[in-house]
Enzyme design. Structure first.
Site, PDB file in Angstrom:
ATOM      1  N   ASN A  11       0.895  -1.168   0.000  1.00 40.81           N
ATOM      2  CA  ASN A  11       0.000   0.000   0.000  1.00 40.81           C
ATOM      3  C   ASN A  11       0.928   1.211   0.000  1.00 40.81           C
ATOM      4  OD1 ASN A  11      -2.633   1.126   2.295  1.00 40.81           O
ATOM      5  ND2 ASN A  11      -2.448   1.397   0.103  1.00 40.81           N
ATOM      6  N   ASN A  63      -6.473  10.298  -0.830  1.00 38.46           N
ATOM      7  CA  ASN A  63      -6.529   9.121  -1.691  1.00 38.46           C
ATOM      8  C   ASN A  63      -6.165   9.487  -3.123  1.00 38.46           C
ATOM      9  OD1 ASN A  63      -7.509   7.287   0.336  1.00 38.46           O
ATOM     10  ND2 ASN A  63      -9.488   8.327   0.191  1.00 38.46           N
ATOM     11  N   CYS A  72      -5.191   6.479   7.990  1.00 39.11           N
ATOM     12  CA  CYS A  72      -4.705   5.348   7.198  1.00 39.11           C
ATOM     13  C   CYS A  72      -3.617   4.638   7.996  1.00 39.11           C
ATOM     14  CB  CYS A  72      -4.162   5.822   5.853  1.00 39.11           C
ATOM     15  SG  CYS A  72      -3.470   4.487   4.860  1.00 39.11           S
ATOM     16  N   CYS A 238      -4.618  -2.701   3.813  1.00 45.56           N
ATOM     17  CA  CYS A 238      -5.275  -1.577   4.482  1.00 45.56           C
ATOM     18  C   CYS A 238      -5.136  -1.787   5.980  1.00 45.56           C
ATOM     19  CB  CYS A 238      -6.746  -1.492   4.082  1.00 45.56           C
ATOM     20  SG  CYS A 238      -7.642  -0.153   4.908  1.00 45.56           S
ATOM     21  N   GLY A 239      -4.431  -0.882   6.652  1.00 41.17           N
ATOM     22  CA  GLY A 239      -4.180  -1.029   8.078  1.00 41.17           C
ATOM     23  C   GLY A 239      -5.426  -0.846   8.928  1.00 41.17           C
ATOM     24  N   THR A 240      -6.191   0.225   8.677  1.00 36.13           N
ATOM     25  CA  THR A 240      -7.432   0.412   9.432  1.00 36.13           C
ATOM     26  C   THR A 240      -8.410  -0.708   9.115  1.00 36.13           C
ATOM     27  OG1 THR A 240      -8.359   1.869   7.723  1.00 36.13           O
ATOM     28  CG2 THR A 240      -7.173   2.922   9.551  1.00 36.13           C
TER      29      THR A 240
END
Length: 299
Positions: A11, A63, A72, A238-240
């Protein structure tokens, strides 16, 4: 204007110091993979030294479509890793202000889960990892928020929606940005992901759109995930979203609050603390290269 290119499990982001520009437009141009640098997002950061913000730095994330994200997880790990190596920081701990609140991050070495979960194969596991206190997730419909009536204080679990591929059951969680987590028997073929992702992202249930995660439960501490990010589309991680997946898996009885999340780009370790209800994310961040923009990009 100098910039850094970094990624967290694929990412990828462009990091730049704040210089007061039209960032939504700049993000669209710089993140374009054919005519720009190419990235999933643009991270703008600045020091909080001369401000009234009780943090070391602040960041904003845009984004690739120019929209701004509340938070993010992969981006904040990248920024923390970069700042710890290049800026004047107090050791390996930082407080970074985001539009979703102040997040406390820490560079960790020799990470050991005391054998609770096997993280062999985690990208960057032999190097420094970044630990982020993601704070408490939001679970009530009114907090996420959802466009629902009569049940605004319920926990948004296993809510059915109709799609061209049949009915899917969503568990909605906010870990800064909103996430719709869907548990599946098998991960989706790419064509189906590319069609379903934007349908759910822009569903009327979500007044501000949502991120989408499709999850296959491999075991109580191993979750495999496909990601569709609001404003960025299909991404490698995607961390969240990984945090939201562990929360959703826990409230649905698939895990006990601690798991590693296997994404297309690699693995993150997530712990939802039973006592504090706070989320912790641990994962890698890698520097790709440094560069300098031609000033013509701004005109």
């Amino acid at each position: 204007m100098k910039f850094e290119k970094m990624h967290g499990l694929g990412n990828d982001f462009i990091l730049m110091k704040d210089f007061q520009r039209n960032y939504p437009d700049l993000a669209k141009r710089l993140c374009d993979r054919r005519f720009g640098i190419g990235a999933d997002g643009l991270v703008i950061y600045s020091s909080c030294k001369n401000s009234n913000i009780n943090a070391d730095y602040q960041m904003r994330i845009y984004n690739s479509d120019g929209s701004e994200a509340e938070m993010c997880g992969n981006a904040i790990r990248c920024l923390a890793k970069y700042l710890a190596k290049t800026e004047e920081t107090d050791g390996k701990r930082l407080a970074i202000a985001t539009t979703a609140g102040i997040k406390r991050v820490e560079i960790v070495e020799n990470f050991d889960l005391m054998g609770e979960i096997n993280l062999s194969g985690m990208v960057g596991s032999q190097e420094q990892l970044v630990k982020v206190n993601m704070e408490k997730p939001l679970l009530k419909s009114s907090d996420i928020p959802l466009a629902v009536k009569n049940d605004r204080n319920d926990i948004a679990r296993q809510r059915p929606i109709d799609t061209p591929y049949g009915i899917y059951y969503l568990t909605e969680v906010s870990t800064g940005p909103p996430h719709a987590v869907i548990f599946v028997q098998n991960l989706l073929p790419e064509e189906q992901l590319l069609e379903l992702g934007p349908i759910i992202e822009k569903h009327d249930l979500f007044p501000y759109g949502t991120n989408v995660e499709f999850v296959k439960v491999e075991s109580s501490n191993h979750l495999r995930v496909q990601v569709w990010e609001r404003g960025a589309g299909k991404t490698l991680a995607c961390g969240t979203g990984a945090c939201a997946v562990v929360v959703a898996a826990t409230i649905n009885g698939f895990c006990n609050g601690m798991a590693y999340v296997e994404l297309p780009g690699g693995k993150l370790f997530i712990n939802w603390d039973n006592n504090t209800e706070e989320l912790y994310m641990i994962g890698p961040a890698e520097h790709v290269y440094s560069g300098e923009l031609n000033n013509q990009i701004f005109y």
